[in-house]
Design a protein around this motif. Structure first.
Motif, PDB file in Angstrom:
ATOM      1  N   MET A  94      76.218  21.456  36.365  1.00 37.01           N
ATOM      2  CA  MET A  94      74.963  21.769  35.647  1.00 37.01           C
ATOM      3  C   MET A  94      74.576  23.193  35.990  1.00 37.01           C
ATOM      4  SD  MET A  94      72.967  18.157  36.066  1.00 37.01           S
ATOM      5  CE  MET A  94      73.740  16.656  35.424  1.00 37.01           C
ATOM      6  N   GLN A  95      74.815  24.081  35.026  1.00 36.52           N
ATOM      7  CA  GLN A  95      74.724  25.503  35.342  1.00 36.52           C
ATOM      8  C   GLN A  95      73.421  26.136  34.874  1.00 36.52           C
ATOM      9  OE1 GLN A  95      78.452  26.997  33.853  1.00 36.52           O
ATOM     10  NE2 GLN A  95      79.554  26.029  35.532  1.00 36.52           N
ATOM     11  N   ILE A  96      73.198  27.332  35.400  1.00 34.53           N
ATOM     12  CA  ILE A  96      71.971  28.066  35.083  1.00 34.53           C
ATOM     13  C   ILE A  96      71.771  28.123  33.563  1.00 34.53           C
ATOM     14  CG2 ILE A  96      70.767  30.290  35.411  1.00 34.53           C
ATOM     15  CD1 ILE A  96      71.425  29.070  38.079  1.00 34.53           C
ATOM     16  N   LYS A  97      70.575  27.834  33.136  1.00 33.29           N
ATOM     17  CA  LYS A  97      70.115  27.825  31.732  1.00 33.29           C
ATOM     18  C   LYS A  97      70.536  26.577  30.954  1.00 33.29           C
ATOM     19  CE  LYS A  97      70.120  32.810  31.312  1.00 33.29           C
ATOM     20  NZ  LYS A  97      70.650  33.955  30.613  1.00 33.29           N
ATOM     21  N   ASP A  98      71.380  25.719  31.544  1.00 33.89           N
ATOM     22  CA  ASP A  98      71.705  24.452  30.861  1.00 33.89           C
ATOM     23  C   ASP A  98      70.433  23.609  30.758  1.00 33.89           C
ATOM     24  OD1 ASP A  98      74.311  25.280  31.020  1.00 33.89           O
ATOM     25  OD2 ASP A  98      75.027  23.592  32.236  1.00 33.89           O
ATOM     26  N   LEU A  99      70.448  22.699  29.802  1.00 37.79           N
ATOM     27  CA  LEU A  99      69.373  21.708  29.691  1.00 37.79           C
ATOM     28  C   LEU A  99      69.867  20.377  30.240  1.00 37.79           C
ATOM     29  CD1 LEU A  99      68.061  22.361  26.051  1.00 37.79           C
ATOM     30  CD2 LEU A  99      67.330  23.418  28.189  1.00 37.79           C
ATOM     31  N   VAL A 100      68.989  19.637  30.861  1.00 38.06           N
ATOM     32  CA  VAL A 100      69.332  18.299  31.366  1.00 38.06           C
ATOM     33  C   VAL A 100      68.234  17.336  30.902  1.00 38.06           C
ATOM     34  CG1 VAL A 100      69.881  16.899  33.403  1.00 38.06           C
ATOM     35  CG2 VAL A 100      70.286  19.374  33.465  1.00 38.06           C
ATOM     36  N   ILE A 101      68.668  16.196  30.349  1.00 45.96           N
ATOM     37  CA  ILE A 101      67.705  15.144  29.989  1.00 45.96           C
ATOM     38  C   ILE A 101      67.920  14.034  31.020  1.00 45.96           C
ATOM     39  CG2 ILE A 101      66.813  13.671  28.135  1.00 45.96           C
ATOM     40  CD1 ILE A 101      66.954  16.667  27.340  1.00 45.96           C
ATOM     41  N   PRO A 102      67.158  14.075  32.124  1.00 40.54           N
ATOM     42  CA  PRO A 102      67.449  13.133  33.215  1.00 40.54           C
ATOM     43  C   PRO A 102      67.250  11.669  32.802  1.00 40.54           C
ATOM     44  CG  PRO A 102      65.422  14.350  33.656  1.00 40.54           C
ATOM     45  CD  PRO A 102      66.016  14.936  32.423  1.00 40.54           C
ATOM     46  N   HIS A 103      68.048  10.800  33.441  1.00 42.89           N
ATOM     47  CA  HIS A 103      67.920   9.361  33.159  1.00 42.89           C
ATOM     48  C   HIS A 103      67.353   8.613  34.359  1.00 42.89           C
ATOM     49  CE1 HIS A 103      71.555   9.326  35.535  1.00 42.89           C
ATOM     50  NE2 HIS A 103      71.610   8.004  35.511  1.00 42.89           N
ATOM     51  N   GLN A 104      67.306   9.286  35.527  1.00 46.07           N
ATOM     52  CA  GLN A 104      66.810   8.629  36.738  1.00 46.07           C
ATOM     53  C   GLN A 104      66.089   9.648  37.599  1.00 46.07           C
ATOM     54  OE1 GLN A 104      66.379   5.763  38.202  1.00 46.07           O
ATOM     55  NE2 GLN A 104      67.283   4.516  36.595  1.00 46.07           N
ATOM     56  N   LEU A 105      65.338   9.148  38.573  1.00 45.51           N
ATOM     57  CA  LEU A 105      64.688  10.081  39.497  1.00 45.51           C
ATOM     58  C   LEU A 105      64.579   9.466  40.886  1.00 45.51           C
ATOM     59  CD1 LEU A 105      61.516   9.100  40.068  1.00 45.51           C
ATOM     60  CD2 LEU A 105      61.172  10.035  37.799  1.00 45.51           C
ATOM     61  N   ILE A 106      64.430  10.347  41.858  1.00 45.07           N
ATOM     62  CA  ILE A 106      64.095   9.925  43.229  1.00 45.07           C
ATOM     63  C   ILE A 106      62.874  10.740  43.637  1.00 45.07           C
ATOM     64  CG2 ILE A 106      64.853   9.780  45.638  1.00 45.07           C
ATOM     65  CD1 ILE A 106      67.731   9.550  44.670  1.00 45.07           C
ATOM     66  N   ASP A 107      61.904  10.035  44.200  1.00 45.30           N
ATOM     67  CA  ASP A 107      60.623  10.666  44.530  1.00 45.30           C
ATOM     68  C   ASP A 107      60.568  11.018  46.015  1.00 45.30           C
ATOM     69  OD1 ASP A 107      58.023  11.524  44.527  1.00 45.30           O
ATOM     70  OD2 ASP A 107      57.127   9.564  44.123  1.00 45.30           O
ATOM     71  N   LYS A 151      73.755  23.613  25.223  1.00 45.50           N
ATOM     72  CA  LYS A 151      74.475  23.044  26.364  1.00 45.50           C
ATOM     73  C   LYS A 151      73.513  22.090  27.084  1.00 45.50           C
ATOM     74  CE  LYS A 151      77.753  24.002  29.906  1.00 45.50           C
ATOM     75  NZ  LYS A 151      77.711  24.787  31.135  1.00 45.50           N
ATOM     76  N   VAL A 152      73.737  20.813  26.858  1.00 46.68           N
ATOM     77  CA  VAL A 152      72.799  19.816  27.367  1.00 46.68           C
ATOM     78  C   VAL A 152      73.565  18.718  28.103  1.00 46.68           C
ATOM     79  CG1 VAL A 152      72.826  18.510  25.189  1.00 46.68           C
ATOM     80  CG2 VAL A 152      70.860  18.296  26.700  1.00 46.68           C
ATOM     81  N   HIS A 153      73.007  18.244  29.204  1.00 49.84           N
ATOM     82  CA  HIS A 153      73.614  17.149  29.969  1.00 49.84           C
ATOM     83  C   HIS A 153      72.831  15.878  29.661  1.00 49.84           C
ATOM     84  CE1 HIS A 153      76.093  20.005  32.225  1.00 49.84           C
ATOM     85  NE2 HIS A 153      75.055  20.799  32.059  1.00 49.84           N
ATOM     86  N   SER A 154      73.559  14.850  29.277  1.00 47.82           N
ATOM     87  CA  SER A 154      72.910  13.645  28.749  1.00 47.82           C
ATOM     88  C   SER A 154      72.378  12.736  29.849  1.00 47.82           C
ATOM     89  CB  SER A 154      73.882  12.872  27.870  1.00 47.82           C
ATOM     90  OG  SER A 154      74.994  12.510  28.636  1.00 47.82           O
ATOM     91  N   GLN A 155      72.736  13.026  31.088  1.00 44.35           N
ATOM     92  CA  GLN A 155      72.233  12.225  32.209  1.00 44.35           C
ATOM     93  C   GLN A 155      72.009  13.134  33.402  1.00 44.35           C
ATOM     94  OE1 GLN A 155      74.583   8.804  33.258  1.00 44.35           O
ATOM     95  NE2 GLN A 155      73.432   7.713  31.694  1.00 44.35           N
ATOM     96  N   GLY A 156      71.184  12.698  34.318  1.00 43.21           N
ATOM     97  CA  GLY A 156      71.003  13.457  35.548  1.00 43.21           C
ATOM     98  C   GLY A 156      69.953  12.751  36.379  1.00 43.21           C
ATOM     99  N   ILE A 157      70.117  12.856  37.687  1.00 45.25           N
ATOM    100  CA  ILE A 157      69.102  12.279  38.584  1.00 45.25           C
ATOM    101  C   ILE A 157      68.215  13.418  39.097  1.00 45.25           C
ATOM    102  CG2 ILE A 157      68.675  10.953  40.693  1.00 45.25           C
ATOM    103  CD1 ILE A 157      71.299   9.512  40.223  1.00 45.25           C
ATOM    104  N   TYR A 158      66.929  13.280  38.789  1.00 42.89           N
ATOM    105  CA  TYR A 158      65.934  14.309  39.136  1.00 42.89           C
ATOM    106  C   TYR A 158      65.333  13.954  40.496  1.00 42.89           C
ATOM    107  CZ  TYR A 158      61.544  17.015  38.571  1.00 42.89           C
ATOM    108  OH  TYR A 158      60.485  17.879  38.734  1.00 42.89           O
ATOM    109  N   GLY A 159      65.433  14.859  41.447  1.00 37.81           N
ATOM    110  CA  GLY A 159      64.779  14.672  42.745  1.00 37.81           C
ATOM    111  C   GLY A 159      63.472  15.453  42.738  1.00 37.81           C
ATOM    112  N   ALA A 160      62.360  14.748  42.946  1.00 32.91           N
ATOM    113  CA  ALA A 160      61.044  15.405  42.915  1.00 32.91           C
ATOM    114  C   ALA A 160      60.618  15.737  44.342  1.00 32.91           C
ATOM    115  CB  ALA A 160      60.017  14.495  42.259  1.00 32.91           C
ATOM    116  N   THR A 161      60.458  17.022  44.645  1.00 34.37           N
ATOM    117  CA  THR A 161      60.053  17.439  45.991  1.00 34.37           C
ATOM    118  C   THR A 161      58.590  17.896  45.986  1.00 34.37           C
ATOM    119  OG1 THR A 161      60.931  19.646  45.577  1.00 34.37           O
ATOM    120  CG2 THR A 161      62.374  18.101  46.724  1.00 34.37           C
TER     121      THR A 161
END
Ligand code: HPA
Length: 246
Positions: A94-107, A151-161
């Motif tokens: 997942m590179q600089i300027k790519d888009l990601v539509i996350p499917h999961q997250l960790i808080d 350039k979009v990634h259809s999944q990703g896990i978002y970590g919220a800090t």
């Protein structure tokens, strides 16, 4: 009928091309939202816009009144929320300027006002948050992005800090082991509050930098801002396309 709101993050404090009909100051049982609510027309559709960090980008992630923001949208009859977020990348694909539509997250955030279900309860309430994002909206964002060949990634896990500081290299290493692909500071409690009020909510993340310890140069705000200025152009195109299709 669905009613759309866009929550703009860093790099998107206003939505160019939005024909503004009026600005509305709102007050909620939780205090004031980050900024006046903007009502307007974008690509022929009625849209509500809210600048998460305030109209002048002055509210840091841990001080955002997430409850007031989400409560206002619900009060205005919003059903669907597209949240725009700048993030750092932990996943080398997942590179600089790519888009990601996350499917999961960790808080990983702490001490934020994170629920509507803590006062005047008639019954203890636990929402189902197994799938934190609205799958139908995620798919609509992906279809629109693919049709524009972004350039979009259809999944990703978002970590919220918690922020506002960036992470240490060791923290990012731990987040990578946890499975996080991207890191940002505003994804929670926003997503959970939206679910508590039964809003269809999905995030479009723009990668602004390599997360701490993963890049070749130190992370600077100037670099992040420069990258975002470019990345956000793609977000604007995506929003125009998705709004046409909603
Ligand atoms: N970490 C946390 N939040 C962020 C980052 C980051 O590297 N980049 C943009 N938002």
């Amino acid at each position: 009928m669905s009613k759309l709101a866009i929550i703009g993050g860093s790099g998107l404090t206003h939505l160019a091309g939005l024909e503004i009909s009026h600005r509305q100051m709102m007050y909620t049982p939780y205090g004031e939202p980050s900024a006046p609510i903007i009502h307007g027309n974008y690509c022929g559709q009625s849209v509500i816009f809210l600048a998460r960090h305030g109209a002048r980008h002055t509210i840091p992630p841990h001080q955002i009144n997430y409850r007031a923001n989400i409560w206002c949208l619900k009060e205005l009859g919003v059903t669907t929320v597209i949240a725009i977020a700048a993030v750092g990348s932990i996943n080398s694909a997942m590179q600089i300027k790519d888009l990601v539509i996350p499917h999961q997250l960790i808080d990983y955030t702490w001490s934020r006002e994170h629920t509507f279900f803590d006062q005047s309860l008639t019954q203890v309430t636990h929402i189902d948050f197994t799938e934190p994002y609205c799958e139908s909206l995620r798919q609509q964002l992906l279809t629109a992005a693919q049709s524009l060949e972004l350039k979009v990634h259809s999944q990703g896990i978002y970590g919220a800090t918690q922020g506002p500081r960036l992470e240490t290299a060791a923290e990012i290493n731990r987040m990578a082991k946890d499975g996080c692909d991207i890191v940002g500071m505003t994804g929670m409690p926003e997503a959970a509050l939206a679910r508590e009020l039964e809003l269809c909510y999905a995030t479009c993340a723009v990668i602004a930098n390599w997360a701490a310890g993963l890049g070749t140069v130190p992370i600077t705000l100037t670099d992040i801002e420069m990258t975002l200025a470019d990345g956000i152009q793609q977000v604007r195109r995506l929003l125009a396309e998705v709004i046409k299709r909603l």
